[in-house]
Every structure is written in C-alpha cells, then in structure tokens.
Design a protein around this motif. Structure first.
Motif: not given
Length: 80
Positions: A55-70
């Motif tokens: 089972t493969v679940v794809e998740v868009d973590v773009t917003r989380i990555a931006r928050l982490w960088d900030r």
C-alpha cells in the motif's frame, strides 16, 4: 489462470523447497544452521499462502516543509 468458468481457478504449483547451502572455499560446502533453513522455508511458504501486496499513500507535505523552514530560520536568528 482463470478458466472459462468463473468458478474454475488453477493455482501454480509451489516450487520445491531446495536445501539451502553456503559454499566457502573450493572444496568445502556447509549446510546452513537449522534456524536459517527454517526461516528460508517459511518465507517461501508465505509466498504461496499469504496475499502479497503493498500500500502506498502519497501526501503533499509542501506546507509542512515551508513551516519547518520558516521555524528553523526564526530559531537561528533568535540564537544569534
């Protein structure tokens, strides 16, 4: 293979279980320890008795990555 009749199903014959051996040196052959033979045998059996799937679940973590960088940038400036 599924036959003409939907209820008719033919499963492949399981491969024979071969005694695993380790070869070391030109004239020396050693059998694997009993536990390793058992593990190998059960792994082969599981291929024929259990359903194999992934089972493969794809998740868009773009917003989380931006928050982490900030947050990393903010904590870096606060320490200076």
């Amino acid at each position: 293979m599924i036959g003409a009749n939907a209820a008719e199903v033919t499963l492949p014959e399981p491969a024979p279980i071969v005694e695993p051996v380790t070869v070391s040196g030109a004239d020396r052959v050693e059998k694997l320890p009993r536990i390793r033979r058992t593990i190998a045998r059960r792994m082969i059996e599981s291929l024929y008795t259990a359903v194999q799937f992934t089972t493969v679940v794809e998740v868009d973590v773009t917003r989380i990555a931006r928050l982490w960088d900030r947050e990393k940038r903010c904590s870096t400036h606060a320490q200076v």
